[in-house]
Write a protein that holds these residues in place. Structure first.
Motif, short mmCIF file in Angstrom:
data_model
loop_
_atom_site.label_atom_id
_atom_site.label_comp_id
_atom_site.label_asym_id
_atom_site.label_seq_id
_atom_site.Cartn_x
_atom_site.Cartn_y
_atom_site.Cartn_z
N SER A 98 -4.73 24.07 -0.79
CA SER A 98 -3.78 23.25 -1.53
C SER A 98 -2.37 23.80 -1.36
N PHE A 99 -2.29 25.14 -1.25
CA PHE A 99 -0.97 25.74 -1.02
C PHE A 99 -0.34 25.17 0.25
N TYR A 100 -1.13 25.14 1.34
CA TYR A 100 -0.58 24.62 2.58
C TYR A 100 -0.38 23.10 2.53
N ALA A 101 -1.27 22.42 1.84
CA ALA A 101 -1.13 20.98 1.72
C ALA A 101 0.19 20.64 1.04
N ILE A 102 0.58 21.49 0.08
CA ILE A 102 1.80 21.21 -0.66
C ILE A 102 3.02 21.74 0.09
N LYS A 103 2.93 23.00 0.50
CA LYS A 103 4.09 23.68 1.08
C LYS A 103 4.41 23.14 2.48
N ALA A 104 3.38 23.02 3.31
CA ALA A 104 3.64 22.66 4.70
C ALA A 104 3.52 21.15 4.93
N MET A 105 2.46 20.53 4.35
CA MET A 105 2.24 19.12 4.64
C MET A 105 2.98 18.21 3.68
N ARG A 106 3.42 18.73 2.57
CA ARG A 106 4.05 17.92 1.51
C ARG A 106 3.15 16.73 1.13
N LEU A 107 1.86 17.00 1.13
CA LEU A 107 0.90 15.92 0.87
C LEU A 107 1.11 15.29 -0.51
N HIS A 108 1.55 16.12 -1.47
CA HIS A 108 1.71 15.59 -2.83
C HIS A 108 2.85 14.59 -2.92
N LEU A 109 3.75 14.60 -1.90
CA LEU A 109 4.86 13.65 -1.92
C LEU A 109 4.60 12.41 -1.06
N LEU A 110 3.48 12.45 -0.36
CA LEU A 110 3.18 11.37 0.59
C LEU A 110 3.18 9.98 -0.07
N PRO A 111 2.49 9.80 -1.20
CA PRO A 111 2.48 8.46 -1.80
C PRO A 111 3.88 7.95 -2.12
N ALA A 112 4.73 8.86 -2.61
CA ALA A 112 6.09 8.45 -2.95
C ALA A 112 6.85 8.01 -1.70
N LYS A 113 6.55 8.69 -0.58
CA LYS A 113 7.23 8.35 0.66
C LYS A 113 6.75 7.01 1.22
N LEU A 114 5.43 6.82 1.16
CA LEU A 114 4.86 5.59 1.72
C LEU A 114 5.19 4.38 0.86
N PHE A 115 5.13 4.56 -0.44
CA PHE A 115 5.37 3.42 -1.34
C PHE A 115 6.50 3.78 -2.30
N PRO A 116 7.73 3.66 -1.85
CA PRO A 116 8.86 4.06 -2.70
C PRO A 116 8.95 3.25 -3.98
N SER A 117 8.27 2.10 -4.00
CA SER A 117 8.37 1.26 -5.19
C SER A 117 7.55 1.81 -6.36
N LEU A 118 6.60 2.72 -6.04
CA LEU A 118 5.79 3.29 -7.12
C LEU A 118 6.66 4.10 -8.07
N SER A 119 6.28 4.09 -9.34
CA SER A 119 7.03 4.93 -10.25
C SER A 119 6.70 6.38 -9.92
N GLN A 120 7.63 7.27 -10.18
CA GLN A 120 7.50 8.65 -9.75
C GLN A 120 6.24 9.29 -10.32
N TRP A 121 5.99 8.96 -11.56
CA TRP A 121 4.86 9.54 -12.27
C TRP A 121 3.55 9.20 -11.57
N VAL A 122 3.38 7.92 -11.23
CA VAL A 122 2.16 7.47 -10.57
C VAL A 122 2.04 8.11 -9.19
#
Ligand SMILES: Nc1ncnc2c1ncn2[C@@H]1O[C@H](COP(=O)(O)OP(=O)(O)OP(=O)(O)O)[C@@H](O)[C@H]1O
Ligand SMILES: [Mg+2]
Lengths: 430, 236
Positions: free
Chosen positions: A167-191
């Motif tokens: 998970s460290f690499y998924a977050i730090k290197a892949m930025r996986l946790h930000l992927l949904p926000a990037k793909l669907f900018p219309s989503l609210s930040q929280w979701v």
């Protein structure tokens, strides 16, 4: 419960007793004022002595262990019950004494005791619950694997570590946790962040499951019909392998690293008790996984096949169950839970090192034994108890006691009720 | 021929348990293997089921070689064993035990029909659906073991001492159910200590001694054989 398990646990117990003895010495040492200390221990030799006492304690316990195994052999042949009664009496006495001492310390002696500072007490309880739920996610894997192949999978704690690092690499290197926000900018930040975090957890679970399947295929499966001790030693080797292989700079690292949480940690003060969103998430996610696991084990065909396989492998094969496949699935599910636990643990205690799986792994193992190894409910209850025991002894005795208490519990359980809280009495089919 | 066993040699370490066993079973038959304790009867069934690997010899089911197949694939072919000593899953309920019997099947409606058939033969099981298998009486466990075996809708049923430890009246009942199962088209290989009962329902039989077939014939022939009478039927 088999003797290998008992003797191994007693061995760990020996180490623990050494640590506990050292801890109590330290406690005494630290209760002195500087002047008293100066008068009492001019050259500061006591800490060194403490370490020696620790190793002597360990040595004594090792001798006791050897004696215990020999005696149990003799008893088996002679059929005498005295040793068992003596152990039970000793265990009960030990438990009562420790309990009374602990209550006295918790309520009366400690300068920040329960009566004086009830908020602090509530804080320990809350922190203990959080820790307990993380342990539950790990100990379920121990107990499931033990239930099905009668193996204490000591590499399980290291699979948990791999979950954290993934998970460290998924977050730090892949930025996986930000992927949904990037793909669907219309989503609210929280979701978006929630989905992102879920993705991180799922990725870690998958990696851990694959790792466990590989370990099972490569290391354990060839030993399926070997003596159990061979598989146990292999498990310990796999554990070392994972730790030291991961510490290579090409893999993870041998240093402590700071973990970047996928979401912002906020905490609220409720009646003076700090409760963070991490605590709430850990509890919710753990409960969700526990319910899911219960459903798998009791509600699905695969789960029934697991329980059948756990009871009697040859007969399970006569039903047309592919036993190897069921074992693989069990390892995968257990590891996936540990992986989820690894992510949650890292979020709660955001500092990683390749050896971080050892202590939580051992404590989750103790929790599984305490609840009755092989029993799902037992592992869950045992974990919650372990969480409390750890936080309260760290709070009211001495911080290092948080590790010693686990093994003290292990010793007591093995002395007075080796089958644990929910385990069937001995004599049942193993 | 439905089942053809040829020159089967099975070892447990250094113990030579089956020493060149040859026998066969035609479609629709009840064939019994009788023999004293340790003769190798269970070993034979476990080798057919794929739990044991022979060192030599072959087992063919509908012409297909079983000795290289894995146990669970053999079940899928329709060769199903009800093992010696019932081997109920004690921690599963009666209902779950039956589900395990139907493990290889997927059609829920068909499975439900099989269940009904099992309950028709063993009504006692229906009353105890949610009881844990381990808490059933010995006789009930035998019924469950048989019912569980039938849930897979076997072509060939391998029964290992179904009468063991049962009261005479229940033995009669179990054997009449075996006959009934057979009359509905399932072939049966029956291993028994109770040679009398076994020969009364079997078409043919084999006598096994220390891993070898020493006698074979129709059930009638075996019953009339003076050797069999003396050693297995308890007659002078
Ligand atoms: N797991 C094992 N390890 C070693 N020897 C075995 C094993 N199982 C069976 N044997 C030996 O193989 C021989 C055949 O055993 P088997 O169980 O097939 O006998 P059986 O005819 O079924 O007897 P019974 O009527 O008592 O069930 C016996 O001599 C037995 O001791
Ligand atoms: Mg037998």
């Amino acid at each position: 419960m088999n003797r290998t398990l008992k003797s191994l646990a007693l061995f760990l117990g020996g180490i623990a007793l050494g640590v506990a003895a050292a801890g109590l010495f330290m406690l005494f040492h630290s209760s002195l004022t500087p002047q008293e200390l100066e008068a009492w221990d001019k050259d500061g030799v006591v800490p060194g002595l403490v370490m020696q006492a620790g190793s002597i304690g360990f040595g004594v316990w090792f001798l006791y262990l050897v004696g215990w195994i020999t005696r149990s052999q003799i008893r088996k042949q002679a059929g005498a019950g005295f040793g068992k009664i003596a152990r039970s009496v000793a265990g009960n006495a030990l438990m009562i004494l420790l309990g009374l001492w602990f209550l006295w310390r918790m309520f009366i002696q400690h300068p920040e005791g329960v009566l004086i500072n009830p908020t602090l007490f509530a804080q320990y309880i809350v922190d203990g619950i959080r820790l307990g739920f993380v342990y539950a996610l790990i100990s379920l894997g121990y107990t499931m694997v033990y239930g099905i192949v009668r193996l204490i999978n000591f590499a399980h704690g290291d699979v948990f570590m791999v979950g954290s690092f993934t998970s460290f690499y998924a977050i730090k290197a892949m930025r996986l946790h930000l992927l949904p926000a990037k793909l669907f900018p219309s989503l609210s930040q929280w979701v978006a962040i929630t989905i992102g975090t879920v993705l991180v957890i799922i990725l870690s679970m998958l990696v851990c499951a694959l790792l466990a399947i590989t370990i099972e295929r490569v290391a354990y499966k060839p030993l399926r019909n070997a003596p159990r001790i061979a598989a146990l030693i292999t498990a310990i080797s796999v554990s070392f392998f994972l730790e030291y292989f991961s510490s290579l700079p090409e893999v993870f690292t041998s240093n402590y690293i700071i973990y970047e949480q996928p979401f912002k940690v906020v905490s609220w003060k409720i009646l003076g008790v700090q409760i963070s969103n991490v605590t709430i998430i850990i509890i919710l996610v753990s409960i969700l996984f526990l319910l899911l696991l219960r459903w798998i084990v009791y509600g699905t065909k695969t789960g029934k096949a697991m329980r059948a396989t756990s009871w009697d492998k040859p007969t399970a094969r006569l039903m047309g169950i592919d036993v190897d496949n069921v074992i693989t699935k069990t390892f995968a599910i257990g590891a996936a839970l540990a992986g989820a636990g690894g992510v949650l643990y890292a979020i709660a205690y955001p500092q990683l090192i390749v050896f971080m799986g050892i202590m939580p792994g051992l404590k989750a193992f103790v929790a599984a034994v305490l609840g009755g190894i092989g029993n799902l409910t037992g592992a869950f209850v045992g974990s919650l108890i372990m969480g409390q025991a750890e936080m309260l002894s760290a709070g009211y005795i001495l911080t290092p006691m948080r590790d010693a208490i686990a093994f003290t519990i292990l010793i007591i359980v093995l002395l007075i009720r080796p089958t644990g809280i929910f385990g069937e009495p001995e004599g049942e089919k193993a | 021929m439905l089942l053809e066993v040829e020159n089967l040699h099975v070892y447990y370490g250094a113990i030579h348990a089956l020493q060149g066993l040859t026998f066969h079973l035609e479609e629709g038959e009840i064939v019994t293997l009788i023999g004293a304790n340790g003769a190798g009867k269970s070993t034979t069934l476990n080798t057919i089921s794929g739990l044991l690997r022979p060192r030599e010899g072959s087992i063919r089911f509908k012409g297909q070689e079983l000795t290289r197949m894995r146990a669970h694939d053999i079940v899928r072919l329709g060769v199903v064993q009800v093992p010696e000593g019932r081997k109920i899953f004690a921690t599963l309920t009666v209902s779950e035990n039956l589900d395990m019997g139907a493990y290889t099947r997927t059609d829920p409606a068909e499975i439900a029909r099989s269940r009904e058939r099992v309950f028709a033969s063993f009504p006692r099981l229906e009353e105890r659906l949610n009881q844990l298998g381990g808490t059933l009486s010995g006789g009930e466990q035998q019924m469950l073991a048989m019912g569980r075996g039938l849930m897979s809708r076997p072509t060939l049923l391998l029964l290992d001492e179904p009468s063991m430890g049962l009261a005479p009246i229940l033995v009669e009942e179990i054997f009449s159910i075996i006959q009934e199962i057979n009359s509905q088209g399932t072939s049966i290989l029956l291993v028994e200590q109770n040679a009398n009962m076994a020969l009364s329902i079997a078409h043919r039989g084999y006598v096994l001694e220390t891993g070898r077939i020493v006698l074979e014939g129709t059930a009638q022939e075996l019953r009339d054989n003076p050797q069999v009478k003396k050693a297995y039927l308890g007659e002078a």
